[in-house]
Scaffold this motif. Structure first.
Motif, PDB file in Angstrom:
ATOM      1  N   SER A 296      70.168  71.229  44.256  1.00  0.00           N
ATOM      2  CA  SER A 296      70.979  69.961  44.399  1.00  0.00           C
ATOM      3  C   SER A 296      70.879  69.273  45.833  1.00  0.00           C
ATOM      4  CB  SER A 296      72.455  70.196  43.739  1.00  0.00           C
ATOM      5  OG  SER A 296      72.442  70.548  42.480  1.00  0.00           O
ATOM      6  N   LEU A 297      70.980  68.129  45.807  1.00  0.00           N
ATOM      7  CA  LEU A 297      71.342  67.377  47.096  1.00  0.00           C
ATOM      8  C   LEU A 297      72.526  66.243  47.003  1.00  0.00           C
ATOM      9  CD1 LEU A 297      67.594  67.142  47.630  1.00  0.00           C
ATOM     10  CD2 LEU A 297      68.876  67.112  49.794  1.00  0.00           C
ATOM     11  N   ILE A 298      73.312  66.293  47.769  1.00  0.00           N
ATOM     12  CA  ILE A 298      74.398  65.575  47.761  1.00  0.00           C
ATOM     13  C   ILE A 298      74.735  64.719  48.964  1.00  0.00           C
ATOM     14  CG2 ILE A 298      77.185  65.542  47.910  1.00  0.00           C
ATOM     15  CD1 ILE A 298      75.282  68.459  46.358  1.00  0.00           C
ATOM     16  N   PHE A 299      74.510  63.141  48.765  1.00  0.00           N
ATOM     17  CA  PHE A 299      74.659  62.238  49.921  1.00  0.00           C
ATOM     18  C   PHE A 299      76.037  61.784  49.600  1.00  0.00           C
ATOM     19  CE2 PHE A 299      70.023  61.884  50.599  1.00  0.00           C
ATOM     20  CZ  PHE A 299      69.597  62.554  49.201  1.00  0.00           C
TER      21      PHE A 299
ATOM     22  N   VAL B 158      69.211  55.388  48.139  1.00  0.00           N
ATOM     23  CA  VAL B 158      69.918  54.737  49.535  1.00  0.00           C
ATOM     24  C   VAL B 158      71.369  54.718  49.485  1.00  0.00           C
ATOM     25  CG1 VAL B 158      69.827  52.754  50.826  1.00  0.00           C
ATOM     26  CG2 VAL B 158      67.794  53.121  49.284  1.00  0.00           C
ATOM     27  N   LEU B 159      71.853  55.334  50.770  1.00  0.00           N
ATOM     28  CA  LEU B 159      73.099  55.176  51.055  1.00  0.00           C
ATOM     29  C   LEU B 159      73.488  54.681  52.395  1.00  0.00           C
ATOM     30  CD1 LEU B 159      76.244  55.878  50.167  1.00  0.00           C
ATOM     31  CD2 LEU B 159      75.641  58.369  50.921  1.00  0.00           C
ATOM     32  N   GLY B 160      74.244  53.754  52.523  1.00  0.00           N
ATOM     33  CA  GLY B 160      74.648  53.126  53.573  1.00  0.00           C
ATOM     34  C   GLY B 160      76.027  52.922  53.920  1.00  0.00           C
ATOM     35  N   ASP B 161      76.528  52.612  55.213  1.00  0.00           N
ATOM     36  CA  ASP B 161      77.788  52.108  55.185  1.00  0.00           C
ATOM     37  C   ASP B 161      77.976  51.114  56.488  1.00  0.00           C
ATOM     38  OD1 ASP B 161      80.530  52.244  55.726  1.00  0.00           O
ATOM     39  OD2 ASP B 161      80.682  54.269  56.508  1.00  0.00           O
TER      40      ASP B 161
ATOM     41  N   TYR C 283      67.784  57.002  54.067  1.00  0.00           N
ATOM     42  CA  TYR C 283      66.900  56.426  53.115  1.00  0.00           C
ATOM     43  C   TYR C 283      65.912  57.699  52.622  1.00  0.00           C
ATOM     44  CZ  TYR C 283      63.894  52.996  50.869  1.00  0.00           C
ATOM     45  OH  TYR C 283      63.039  52.299  49.981  1.00  0.00           O
ATOM     46  N   SER C 284      65.883  57.816  51.337  1.00  0.00           N
ATOM     47  CA  SER C 284      64.902  59.147  50.880  1.00  0.00           C
ATOM     48  C   SER C 284      64.089  58.752  49.685  1.00  0.00           C
ATOM     49  CB  SER C 284      65.905  60.426  50.760  1.00  0.00           C
ATOM     50  OG  SER C 284      66.718  60.099  49.583  1.00  0.00           O
ATOM     51  N   VAL C 285      63.031  59.371  49.735  1.00  0.00           N
ATOM     52  CA  VAL C 285      62.121  58.924  48.436  1.00  0.00           C
ATOM     53  C   VAL C 285      61.879  60.212  47.779  1.00  0.00           C
ATOM     54  CG1 VAL C 285      59.781  58.273  47.795  1.00  0.00           C
ATOM     55  CG2 VAL C 285      61.001  56.884  49.703  1.00  0.00           C
ATOM     56  N   TRP C 286      62.081  60.244  46.261  1.00  0.00           N
ATOM     57  CA  TRP C 286      61.911  61.688  45.600  1.00  0.00           C
ATOM     58  C   TRP C 286      60.747  61.217  44.944  1.00  0.00           C
ATOM     59  CZ3 TRP C 286      62.936  66.168  44.431  1.00  0.00           C
ATOM     60  CH2 TRP C 286      62.511  66.599  43.166  1.00  0.00           C
ATOM     61  N   ASN C 287      59.498  62.357  44.949  1.00  0.00           N
ATOM     62  CA  ASN C 287      58.400  62.077  44.247  1.00  0.00           C
ATOM     63  C   ASN C 287      58.662  63.602  43.083  1.00  0.00           C
ATOM     64  OD1 ASN C 287      55.794  62.928  43.573  1.00  0.00           O
ATOM     65  ND2 ASN C 287      55.214  62.367  45.511  1.00  0.00           N
ATOM     66  N   ASP C 288      58.633  62.713  42.004  1.00  0.00           N
ATOM     67  CA  ASP C 288      58.719  63.736  40.705  1.00  0.00           C
ATOM     68  C   ASP C 288      57.695  64.628  40.289  1.00  0.00           C
ATOM     69  OD1 ASP C 288      59.418  63.640  37.446  1.00  0.00           O
ATOM     70  OD2 ASP C 288      60.812  64.098  38.853  1.00  0.00           O
TER      71      ASP C 288
END
Length: 625
Positions: free
Chosen positions: A556-559, A441-444, A498-503
């Protein structure tokens, strides 16, 4: 016997017949060979026992009665159907079903036909009048001449004869069926017998309907209490909170007057902060001493005070002249009475035990909500004088950030956060769904300083609560937007990724609510993830798009927050997207923590010591082999 005499003899009975069938009226004074049962009159004049037998027509009546009673659990419908069926065999004009109120031990009309409004409002004590005597003795009464009764309550002077039968369920009187006539000697033993048969069946049907109503009401009350508890905790404006308390409480208690009084600790009196009177807002200017009336008793005894009839309670201090029943509940926070919630009604004995339990259940939550709202109000009003406390607030905000990062076999995570001058509105979080999935989660939050930080805490609290259901990214953003719409704070909104990582399958589900679009790095190339959406809290009924990224080792994903690209140097130049892309492309093959450190390091060099005007946040996900 002439035809005229025959008609006179049969005028008191009502036929239950079908078109084309012969008249099957019950004949007065002679039950006939087809009517059986015991009748022992309890009226003024004794009568010989009559052996009667139920004829086929009465059997049909009982079958129709059973059908009517067994096809509804609505009490009003049940009573109406009973009245209609009784009228089919007894041609009455005045009819009533009175039910016993266990709390007040009196009988009240629950259904009536032909009575005046004054009679309908009458409360009959056990043993008083013909109806009260029937309830007390459990014996039916057939009165051929009411003027000869000593204990008769003469509500309608035109009434001459009356028939009353108790409703008994499991050896307990629950009410009385009462029929009246303006003619002498109108009712006959056959009528009494039929009414007894009706009473024996309708009593249990009424209990079933009341039990169903009670269970339904309790289920509704629990649902409302749960909704109220969730909603009140996030309303931070005191005026809006108190108004909302009054609205929500009305859903479970149909009060007529409502007020919340807050204790003024310095001057030791109660001041009214919100009041409703018959649905309209009013503003009492009276200040109440802490020891006056039922409110003072509630404060002194630190418990709910219920006065079923204030006219009989010596503690009562008249505030609303129309009041007849009142409940006063102290609002206690951390062992201290901070206020009083008071509800009133113009009807005596209106409030019951269910109302008491509901009010007692809500009181603690209301007290906490009021304290939270008052705290927020003080912070907003005194912000300019709280500069010395902002450093502590910043420390608290940092402690709200996740202390650890998720651990997965195929991915590593890193996060860096640099707040602006004091405290700000950026927030990030990691939420573990299960062993194979984690939310990123990253919010502002809009604005700066304490209001933004408080709003960020509100958003974080709602999000953490919703996360227990393991929603998808789009479901989470919709739930957050709906919740913030219900708890709307003017000029406040939040953008969020909002994202969900599925390993297990190395995929990432993403939804965006107006936040800066993230970067996706693969084999030396850097692309912007085209995810869009409206900020949270701005518009109602918003749906959010969601899509899934399939990754492979080395990706890589950069938020990042807009504080990264909007960072400025002394020449007012912005760091911008091109510089960020260059840094990411240069360091994308490094670990997640190295990439995050490189980004913030380059931004810091670009600013050359300039004071930050916005929070700077970076979250990195790197896919492992």
């Amino acid at each position: 016997m002439t035809k005229e005499q025959d008609r006179a003899e049969t005028k008191n009975t009502a036929p239950l017949e079908r078109p084309g069938e012969p008249d099957r009226s019950l004949q007065r004074g002679d039950a006939g060979p087809d009517f059986e049962g015991d009748y022992r009159p309890t009226s003024q004049a004794a009568a010989p026992q009559i052996q009667v037998r139920v004829e086929p027509l009465q059997t049909e009546f009982l079958i129709r009665l059973a059908d009517a009673l067994n096809t509804t659990l609505d009490l009003q419908t049940l009573l109406q159907r009973t009245a209609d069926l009784v009228r089919a065999v007894i041609d009455y004009r005045i009819f009533a079903i009175l039910l016993l109120n266990d709390r007040t031990n009196d009988l009240r009309m629950r259904f009536q036909i032909g009575h005046t409004p004054e009679a309908e409002r009458l409360r009959v004590r056990m043993g008083k009048g013909l109806v009260g005597q029937v309830a007390l003795t459990r014996e039916a009464i057939l009165a051929n001449d009411t003027s000869k009764l000593e204990n008769y309550i003469n509500v309608n002077p035109d009434v001459r004869s009356e028939l009353a039968v108790p409703l008994i369920v499991k050896n307990r009187v629950i009410g009385v069926i009462d029929i009246q006539s303006e003619q002498l000697d109108y009712f006959q033993p056959e009528h009494l017998h039929l009414l007894k048969l009706t009473a024996s069946r309708i009593g249990q049907a009424i209990e079933n309907a009341r039990l169903y109503t009670r269970v339904s009401r309790q289920a509704q009350t629990l649902q409302v209490l749960n909704e109220i508890s969730r909603e009140l905790t996030s309303i931070l404006d005191l005026e809006s909170l108190l108004e909302r308390i009054g609205t929500l409480l009305r859903r479970i208690i149909d009060y007529q007057m409502f007020s919340i009084w807050i204790v003024n600790e310095r001057e030791h009196y109660l001041e009214n902060r919100f009041a409703l009177r018959f649905g309209e807002r009013f503003y009492p200017d009276e200040k109440l001493p802490l020891d006056r009336g039922l409110i003072g008793a509630a404060i002194a005894e630190r418990r709910l005070i219920h006065a079923p009839d204030v006219r009989k309670d010596p503690r009562y201090h008249m505030f609303n002249p129309e009041t007849r029943s009142e409940m006063a509940m102290p609002l206690i926070y951390k062992g201290k009475v901070i206020g009083i919630l008071d509800i009133e009604h113009t009807r005596a004995h209106f409030f019951n035990e269910d109302h008491e339990r509901a009010l007692a259940t809500l009181a603690a939550q209301i007290a906490i909500s009021i304290e939270n709202a008052r705290l927020y109000q003080r912070v907003a009003q005194q912000e300019q004088r709280l500069e010395s406390d902002l450093a502590m607030a910043r420390e608290v905000q940092l402690r709200l950030l996740p202390p650890v990062k998720p651990k997965h076999v195929r991915a590593e995570f890193s996060a860096r956060f640099l707040p602006a001058r004091t405290i700000g509105g950026d927030l990030y979080d990691f939420i573990q769904y299960d062993t194979g999935r984690s939310a990123i989660v990253l919010g502002d939050v809009s604005g700066k300083a304490s209001p933004a930080a408080l709003y960020a805490a509100l958003v974080s609290g709602i999000m953490r609560s919703e996360a227990t259901q393991r929603p998808s990214p789009s479901e989470m953003l919709k739930a957050l937007n709906d919740a913030l719409q219900e708890r709307r704070v003017d000029s406040q909104y939040v953008t969020m990724l909002y994202s969900v990582w599925n390993d297990e399958n190395q995929t990432l589900q993403i939804s965006n609510a107006g936040a800066v679009q993230p970067l996706f790095c693969r084999e030396g190339e850097v692309e912007t993830v085209k995810a869009e959406g409206f900020p949270l809290g701005m518009f109602p009924n918003v749906k959010y798009e969601e899509f899934t990224l399939a990754t492979q080792p080395g990706d890589s994903l950069i938020f990042f927050s807009d504080g990264i690209v909007d960072a400025q140097n002394a020449a007012d130049d912005m760091f911008g997207n091109e510089r960020l892309l260059a840094v990411v492309k240069k360091h994308q093959h490094k670990s997640a923590s190295k990439i995050a450190e490189a980004i913030l390091g380059e931004v810091g060099k670009f600013q050359k010591g300039m004071e930050r005007f916005d929070d700077e946040t970076v979250v990195v996900l790197r896919v492992l082999g």
